[in-house]
Motif scaffolding. Structure first.
Motif, short mmCIF file in Angstrom:
data_model
loop_
_atom_site.label_atom_id
_atom_site.label_comp_id
_atom_site.label_asym_id
_atom_site.label_seq_id
_atom_site.Cartn_x
_atom_site.Cartn_y
_atom_site.Cartn_z
N GLU A 285 0.82 -1.21 0.00
CA GLU A 285 0.00 0.00 0.00
C GLU A 285 0.86 1.26 0.00
O GLU A 285 0.53 2.26 -0.64
N LYS A 286 1.98 1.19 0.73
CA LYS A 286 2.89 2.34 0.80
C LYS A 286 3.47 2.66 -0.58
O LYS A 286 3.53 3.83 -0.98
N LEU A 287 3.89 1.64 -1.30
CA LEU A 287 4.47 1.86 -2.63
C LEU A 287 3.44 2.43 -3.59
O LEU A 287 3.76 3.31 -4.41
N VAL A 288 2.21 1.94 -3.52
CA VAL A 288 1.13 2.47 -4.37
C VAL A 288 0.90 3.95 -4.04
O VAL A 288 0.78 4.79 -4.95
N TYR A 289 0.87 4.26 -2.76
CA TYR A 289 0.65 5.64 -2.30
C TYR A 289 1.79 6.55 -2.75
O TYR A 289 1.56 7.65 -3.28
N TYR A 290 3.03 6.10 -2.54
CA TYR A 290 4.19 6.90 -2.93
C TYR A 290 4.22 7.14 -4.44
O TYR A 290 4.56 8.22 -4.91
N ARG A 291 3.89 6.11 -5.20
CA ARG A 291 3.88 6.25 -6.66
C ARG A 291 2.85 7.32 -7.08
O ARG A 291 3.13 8.15 -7.96
N THR B 227 18.80 0.39 -5.54
CA THR B 227 20.20 0.80 -5.46
C THR B 227 20.44 2.24 -5.85
O THR B 227 21.56 2.71 -5.80
N ARG B 228 19.41 2.96 -6.25
CA ARG B 228 19.62 4.34 -6.66
C ARG B 228 18.34 5.17 -6.48
O ARG B 228 17.24 4.64 -6.46
N TRP B 229 18.54 6.49 -6.35
CA TRP B 229 17.41 7.41 -6.22
C TRP B 229 16.94 7.89 -7.58
O TRP B 229 15.80 8.30 -7.74
N GLY B 230 17.84 7.86 -8.54
CA GLY B 230 17.47 8.28 -9.88
C GLY B 230 18.44 7.72 -10.88
O GLY B 230 19.54 7.29 -10.53
N SER B 231 18.05 7.71 -12.14
CA SER B 231 18.91 7.20 -13.19
C SER B 231 18.55 7.89 -14.48
O SER B 231 17.40 8.28 -14.70
N CYS B 232 19.56 8.06 -15.36
CA CYS B 232 19.35 8.77 -16.60
C CYS B 232 19.94 7.99 -17.77
O CYS B 232 21.12 7.64 -17.74
N ASN B 233 19.12 7.72 -18.75
CA ASN B 233 19.60 7.16 -20.01
C ASN B 233 19.87 8.34 -20.92
O ASN B 233 18.95 8.96 -21.45
N TRP C 140 14.57 8.07 -14.75
CA TRP C 140 13.80 7.31 -13.77
C TRP C 140 13.97 7.97 -12.40
O TRP C 140 15.05 8.44 -12.04
N LEU C 141 12.91 7.97 -11.61
CA LEU C 141 12.97 8.40 -10.22
C LEU C 141 12.53 7.25 -9.33
O LEU C 141 11.63 6.48 -9.69
N SER C 142 13.14 7.15 -8.16
CA SER C 142 12.79 6.09 -7.22
C SER C 142 11.44 6.35 -6.57
O SER C 142 11.15 7.47 -6.14
N VAL C 143 10.65 5.31 -6.47
CA VAL C 143 9.33 5.41 -5.86
C VAL C 143 9.42 5.76 -4.37
O VAL C 143 8.44 6.24 -3.78
N TYR C 144 10.59 5.58 -3.78
CA TYR C 144 10.75 5.85 -2.34
C TYR C 144 11.04 7.32 -2.03
O TYR C 144 11.07 7.72 -0.86
N LEU C 145 11.23 8.16 -3.03
CA LEU C 145 11.58 9.56 -2.80
C LEU C 145 10.55 10.34 -1.99
O LEU C 145 10.92 11.23 -1.22
N PRO C 146 9.23 10.07 -2.11
CA PRO C 146 8.26 10.84 -1.33
C PRO C 146 8.41 10.71 0.19
O PRO C 146 7.76 11.45 0.93
N ALA C 147 9.24 9.80 0.66
CA ALA C 147 9.47 9.70 2.11
C ALA C 147 10.34 10.85 2.61
O ALA C 147 10.38 11.12 3.82
N PHE C 148 10.99 11.56 1.70
CA PHE C 148 11.92 12.62 2.08
C PHE C 148 11.35 13.98 1.71
O PHE C 148 10.42 14.08 0.92
#
Length: 220
Positions: free
Chosen positions: A110-116, A148-154, A161-169
């Motif tokens: 539920e947390k991941l769905v909410y953060y997304r 393993t990362r907060w963000g990534s760029c091709n 890409w942004l990490s789904v966990y970022l909204p915790a901060f």
């Protein structure tokens, strides 16, 4: 293969692995041969001290397909082990949103769905804010469960890409990650010029960089 082409190949391999949420970690050690160790979300490569960048890049290039294929199976086993070791994975816990405690009690799914959902709401506005400042534009932005990362760029596809966990901060951390990845569209590495570009756009970036640095994720 020249030094420049070796670096170009290695950058392409890093991006290819990152797209599968695999971090490439190359370490020089007192070994005779190049050794590969695949872990959840990481490909660790030990190389001899006296070895050229060309040899390293070519060796990794030969093992990327193997790593991508085996990592899928490795994750299945890893996730099963996590489920078995968890006493009660459905227990709900209070969560943070943009660095502030919420009255919500959500389990991990539920947390991941909410953060997304929350991250998806703010991303368009934040990218619209920072892209003109940095003079770089992402053609595509995505949210991913990255360990393993907060963000990534091709850099080739201009995909971020942004990490789904970022909204915790605090939301400034998300802004910093966006700035960081957009600056990679000017500089594909973490050179002095790259960090100067980051600082010019966001003079206080070190505060948010430090806040994320002690956590599990990294920036690429």
């Amino acid at each position: 293969m020249t030094t420049a082409s070796s670096e170009s190949l290695l950058t392409a391999l890093i991006e290819r692995l990152a797209a599968a949420d695999i971090e490439l970690k190359v370490s020089q050690k007192k070994v005779r041969n190049i050794n590969f160790r695949l872990k959840p979300y990481q490909l660790a490569v030990s190389v001899p001290v006296a070895i050229s960048a060309k040899q390293v890049a070519q060796a990794i290039d030969k093992r990327v397909d193997w790593a991508l294929d085996q990592h899928k199976q490795l994750l299945i086993r890893h996730q099963r082990q996590q489920q078995l070791s968890s006493m009660n994975p459905t227990v709900a816990h209070p969560i943070l949103l943009w660095g502030k405690a919420q009255s919500l009690n959500l389990n991990e799914h539920e947390k991941l769905v909410y953060y997304r959902q929350q991250l998806a709401k703010v991303m368009p506005e934040l990218f619209d804010k920072w892209q003109p400042i940095i003079k770089a534009k992402a053609k595509e932005t995505r949210i991913k469960k990255m360990h393993t990362r907060w963000g990534s760029c091709n850099t080739r596809a201009h995909r971020i890409w942004l990490s789904v966990y970022l909204p915790a901060f605090p939301i400034e951390c998300t802004e910093y990650v966006i700035v960081h990845e957009l600056c990679h569209l000017h500089h594909a590495n973490h050179s002095r010029a790259f960090w100067q570009t980051v600082e010019t756009a966001m003079p206080e970036y070190k505060q948010w960089h430090t806040m994320l640095a002690g956590k599990a994720g990294k920036l690429d």
